[in-house]
Design a protein around this motif. Structure first.
Motif, PDB file in Angstrom:
ATOM      1  N   TYR A   1       0.828  -1.219   0.000  1.00  0.00           N
ATOM      2  CA  TYR A   1       0.000   0.000   0.000  1.00  0.00           C
ATOM      3  C   TYR A   1       0.858   1.264   0.000  1.00  0.00           C
ATOM      4  CZ  TYR A   1       0.854   0.978   4.972  1.00  0.00           C
ATOM      5  OH  TYR A   1       1.447   1.301   6.170  1.00  0.00           O
TER       6      TYR A   1
ATOM      7  N   TYR B   1      -0.439   4.373  -2.549  1.00  0.00           N
ATOM      8  CA  TYR B   1      -0.925   5.710  -2.171  1.00  0.00           C
ATOM      9  C   TYR B   1       0.224   6.702  -2.262  1.00  0.00           C
ATOM     10  CZ  TYR B   1      -5.178   3.424  -0.806  1.00  0.00           C
ATOM     11  OH  TYR B   1      -6.346   2.702  -0.830  1.00  0.00           O
TER      12      TYR B   1
ATOM     13  N   TRP C   1      -7.090  11.771  -5.049  1.00  0.00           N
ATOM     14  CA  TRP C   1      -7.979  11.072  -4.120  1.00  0.00           C
ATOM     15  C   TRP C   1      -9.246  11.865  -3.817  1.00  0.00           C
ATOM     16  CZ3 TRP C   1      -8.003   6.141  -3.149  1.00  0.00           C
ATOM     17  CH2 TRP C   1      -8.859   5.665  -2.154  1.00  0.00           C
TER      18      TRP C   1
ATOM     19  N   ARG D   1     -19.886  12.763  -0.644  1.00  0.00           N
ATOM     20  CA  ARG D   1     -19.688  11.692   0.342  1.00  0.00           C
ATOM     21  C   ARG D   1     -20.369  12.052   1.666  1.00  0.00           C
ATOM     22  NH1 ARG D   1     -13.836   9.031   1.838  1.00  0.00           N
ATOM     23  NH2 ARG D   1     -14.654   7.246   2.981  1.00  0.00           N
TER      24      ARG D   1
ATOM     25  N   ALA E   1      -7.110   5.136   9.461  1.00  0.00           N
ATOM     26  CA  ALA E   1      -6.930   5.150   7.998  1.00  0.00           C
ATOM     27  C   ALA E   1      -7.315   6.543   7.502  1.00  0.00           C
ATOM     28  CB  ALA E   1      -7.789   4.071   7.354  1.00  0.00           C
TER      29      ALA E   1
ATOM     30  N   GLY F   1      -6.191   8.672   5.412  1.00  0.00           N
ATOM     31  CA  GLY F   1      -6.210   9.052   3.995  1.00  0.00           C
ATOM     32  C   GLY F   1      -6.004  10.550   3.875  1.00  0.00           C
TER      33      GLY F   1
ATOM     34  N   ASP G   1      -2.039   7.086   9.745  1.00  0.00           N
ATOM     35  CA  ASP G   1      -2.052   6.417   8.440  1.00  0.00           C
ATOM     36  C   ASP G   1      -0.617   5.968   8.177  1.00  0.00           C
ATOM     37  OD1 ASP G   1      -4.168   6.624   5.776  1.00  0.00           O
ATOM     38  OD2 ASP G   1      -2.085   6.078   5.355  1.00  0.00           O
ATOM     39  N   GLY G   2      -0.474   4.929   7.372  1.00  0.00           N
ATOM     40  CA  GLY G   2       0.870   4.458   7.050  1.00  0.00           C
ATOM     41  C   GLY G   2       1.484   5.168   5.866  1.00  0.00           C
ATOM     42  N   SER G   3       0.685   5.958   5.133  1.00  0.00           N
ATOM     43  CA  SER G   3       1.212   6.663   3.959  1.00  0.00           C
ATOM     44  C   SER G   3       1.526   8.117   4.312  1.00  0.00           C
ATOM     45  CB  SER G   3       0.186   6.628   2.816  1.00  0.00           C
ATOM     46  OG  SER G   3       0.475   7.657   1.879  1.00  0.00           O
TER      47      SER G   3
ATOM     48  N   MET H   1      -0.374  10.621   2.017  1.00  0.00           N
ATOM     49  CA  MET H   1      -1.787  10.822   2.339  1.00  0.00           C
ATOM     50  C   MET H   1      -1.903  11.723   3.567  1.00  0.00           C
ATOM     51  SD  MET H   1      -3.817   9.375   0.149  1.00  0.00           S
ATOM     52  CE  MET H   1      -5.266   8.325   0.270  1.00  0.00           C
TER      53      MET H   1
ATOM     54  N   ALA I   1       1.757   5.741  11.084  1.00  0.00           N
ATOM     55  CA  ALA I   1       1.809   4.458  11.796  1.00  0.00           C
ATOM     56  C   ALA I   1       1.183   3.373  10.937  1.00  0.00           C
ATOM     57  CB  ALA I   1       1.037   4.565  13.114  1.00  0.00           C
ATOM     58  N   ASP I   2       1.865   2.254  10.883  1.00  0.00           N
ATOM     59  CA  ASP I   2       1.278   1.068  10.257  1.00  0.00           C
ATOM     60  C   ASP I   2       0.442   0.363  11.330  1.00  0.00           C
ATOM     61  OD1 ASP I   2       2.007  -0.965   7.702  1.00  0.00           O
ATOM     62  OD2 ASP I   2       1.283  -1.952   9.523  1.00  0.00           O
ATOM     63  N   TRP I   3      -0.739  -0.139  10.918  1.00  0.00           N
ATOM     64  CA  TRP I   3      -1.657  -0.761  11.892  1.00  0.00           C
ATOM     65  C   TRP I   3      -1.004  -1.908  12.653  1.00  0.00           C
ATOM     66  CZ3 TRP I   3      -5.218  -1.501   7.149  1.00  0.00           C
ATOM     67  CH2 TRP I   3      -5.734  -0.262   6.759  1.00  0.00           C
TER      68      TRP I   3
ATOM     69  N   LEU J   1     -12.030   3.424   8.050  1.00  0.00           N
ATOM     70  CA  LEU J   1     -13.102   3.588   7.055  1.00  0.00           C
ATOM     71  C   LEU J   1     -12.569   3.772   5.630  1.00  0.00           C
ATOM     72  CD1 LEU J   1     -15.425   5.928   9.181  1.00  0.00           C
ATOM     73  CD2 LEU J   1     -15.546   3.439   8.885  1.00  0.00           C
ATOM     74  N   GLY J   2     -13.504   3.710   4.692  1.00  0.00           N
ATOM     75  CA  GLY J   2     -13.153   3.899   3.281  1.00  0.00           C
ATOM     76  C   GLY J   2     -12.579   2.632   2.667  1.00  0.00           C
TER      77      GLY J   2
ATOM     78  N   SER K   1     -10.528   0.373   3.889  1.00  0.00           N
ATOM     79  CA  SER K   1      -9.070   0.390   4.073  1.00  0.00           C
ATOM     80  C   SER K   1      -8.512  -0.954   4.513  1.00  0.00           C
ATOM     81  CB  SER K   1      -8.697   1.459   5.111  1.00  0.00           C
ATOM     82  OG  SER K   1      -9.047   2.727   4.632  1.00  0.00           O
TER      83      SER K   1
HETATM   84  N1  SAM Z   1     -10.173   6.542   5.069  1.00  0.00           N
HETATM   85  C1  SAM Z   1      -9.781   7.279   3.884  1.00  0.00           C
HETATM   86  C2  SAM Z   1     -10.984   7.508   3.005  1.00  0.00           C
HETATM   87  O1  SAM Z   1     -12.017   6.876   3.238  1.00  0.00           O
HETATM   88  O2  SAM Z   1     -10.920   8.334   2.083  1.00  0.00           O
HETATM   89  C3  SAM Z   1      -8.677   6.585   3.120  1.00  0.00           C
HETATM   90  C4  SAM Z   1      -9.043   5.256   2.544  1.00  0.00           C
HETATM   91  S1  SAM Z   1      -7.795   4.544   1.515  1.00  0.00           S
HETATM   92  C5  SAM Z   1      -8.780   3.352   0.668  1.00  0.00           C
HETATM   93  C6  SAM Z   1      -6.869   3.471   2.568  1.00  0.00           C
HETATM   94  C7  SAM Z   1      -5.884   4.153   3.504  1.00  0.00           C
HETATM   95  O3  SAM Z   1      -5.384   3.158   4.418  1.00  0.00           O
HETATM   96  C8  SAM Z   1      -4.684   4.759   2.790  1.00  0.00           C
HETATM   97  O4  SAM Z   1      -4.484   6.087   3.185  1.00  0.00           O
HETATM   98  C9  SAM Z   1      -3.524   3.847   3.202  1.00  0.00           C
HETATM   99  O5  SAM Z   1      -2.295   4.518   3.301  1.00  0.00           O
HETATM  100  C10 SAM Z   1      -3.989   3.314   4.548  1.00  0.00           C
HETATM  101  N2  SAM Z   1      -3.411   2.002   4.878  1.00  0.00           N
HETATM  102  C11 SAM Z   1      -3.501   0.857   4.152  1.00  0.00           C
HETATM  103  N3  SAM Z   1      -2.858  -0.146   4.780  1.00  0.00           N
HETATM  104  C12 SAM Z   1      -2.359   0.379   5.932  1.00  0.00           C
HETATM  105  C13 SAM Z   1      -1.598  -0.170   7.016  1.00  0.00           C
HETATM  106  N4  SAM Z   1      -1.192  -1.452   7.026  1.00  0.00           N
HETATM  107  N5  SAM Z   1      -1.262   0.651   8.040  1.00  0.00           N
HETATM  108  C14 SAM Z   1      -1.640   1.956   8.028  1.00  0.00           C
HETATM  109  N6  SAM Z   1      -2.356   2.540   7.024  1.00  0.00           N
HETATM  110  C15 SAM Z   1      -2.704   1.744   5.993  1.00  0.00           C
END
Ligand code: SAM
Length: 276
Positions: free
Chosen positions: A34, A38, A46, A55, A79, A81, A100-102, A105, A126-128, A145-146, A148
């Protein structure tokens, strides 16, 4: 912004601008990927993809009401985003930390916070899977949400992430986590309605390849640009089972924000998981 992650590697500057899936994109089924999806162009696009106004209209007060009825004050948006829900909750007076991990974003979310209501987002990279290491404190609610959670490709990673979410919550906390209705996509009954989540009127979001281990979606924009996301197609009852396994006592599932629905119909499910 905290910058610590056990999976950090040297970053190829090209990978900051362009998605890289290599020669065999259908073989990219990796939780760490990911951070290469992103990036650059997709981050820039986005907000066109999700369209904040439409939305907000589609979701209404669903999340705010779920949180308010439980007396929630502190929320961890895991998450973030580009910040849509963090900003929404700050507008409503919740105390919010945005993870978020990105990093790209999160940078966009920080800017969006300032532009939408002058909020200074408290961002944490932070990564989850290592959330408790990088985010400190206890929260009444965690939101993911979203669609993710779909980015986790192994059951071990899913269990680890949910255990980390659980541990961030107060003893009576709540996790709100959503997902695309992948059952309908896998079983060939999906309607492709974009009313609630990916709302940009002129953006096409469609499955490019789907099997039990991969849902690869293509996002096409009016300027001719296109991007892809490789995701794991979570089945609804599988995710509900995982939520129960990690310790949540009660899991209520809504279909497109309604308590009454029949399984094939909704585009999205929202699970509200209570710790006690
Ligand atoms: N919640 C926002 C929205 O609804 O618009 C963003 C949704 S986007 C589909 C998924 C988000 O999850 C991205 O910003 C991505 O960086 C984050 N993400 C995905 N895997 C992750 C992980 N392992 N740890 C942290 N963030 C993560």
């Amino acid at each position: 912004m905290t910058n610590a992650n056990a999976t950090d590697r040297t970053i190829d500057p090209l990978a900051l601008r362009h998605q890289i899936f290599g020669d065999e994109p259908l073989r990219v089924r990796d939780t760490d990927h990911y951070t290469q999806e992103y990036v650059g162009g997709l981050v820039d696009k986005w907000d066109e993809l999700i369209d904040w106004d439409r939305r907000a209209e589609g979701e209404g007060r669903f999340f705010v009401d779920q949180l308010r009825t439980r007396g929630v004050r502190r929320v961890l948006d895991v998450a973030t985003g580009t910040g849509f829900h963090s900003v929404r909750l700050l507008d409503e007076g919740f105390e919010t930390v945005s993870a978020d991990g990105s990093p790209q974003m999160l940078a966009r979310a920080f800017r969006n916070g300032l532009e939408h209501g002058g909020h200074v987002l408290r961002t944490v990279r932070a990564d989850w899977r290592w959330l408790n290491r990088d985010v400190h404190g206890e929260f009444d609610a965690v939101i993911c949400l979203g669609n993710s959670f779909t980015h986790l490709f192994s059951e071990h990673d899913r269990r680890k992430a949910l255990a980390e979410f659980y541990a961030m919550l107060t003893h009576d906390g709540v996790l709100i986590i959503d997902q695309r209705n992948y059952d309908a996509v896998l079983d060939g009954t999906a309607g492709g309605n974009r009313t609630y989540y990916y709302c940009g009127a002129r953006v096409t979001a469609e499955p490019h390849h789907v099997d039990e281990g991969l849902a690869r979606y293509r996002y096409a924009f009016p300027d001719g640009s296109e991007y892809f996301l490789n995701m794991f197609p979570l089945r609804k009852d599988y995710l509900r089972g995982l939520l129960r396994d990690v310790g949540f006592q009660r899991v209520d599932t809504f279909g497109d924000f309604q308590a009454d629905y029949s399984d094939g119909e909704p585009d999205y499910f929202v699970h509200v998981a209570e710790k006690q």
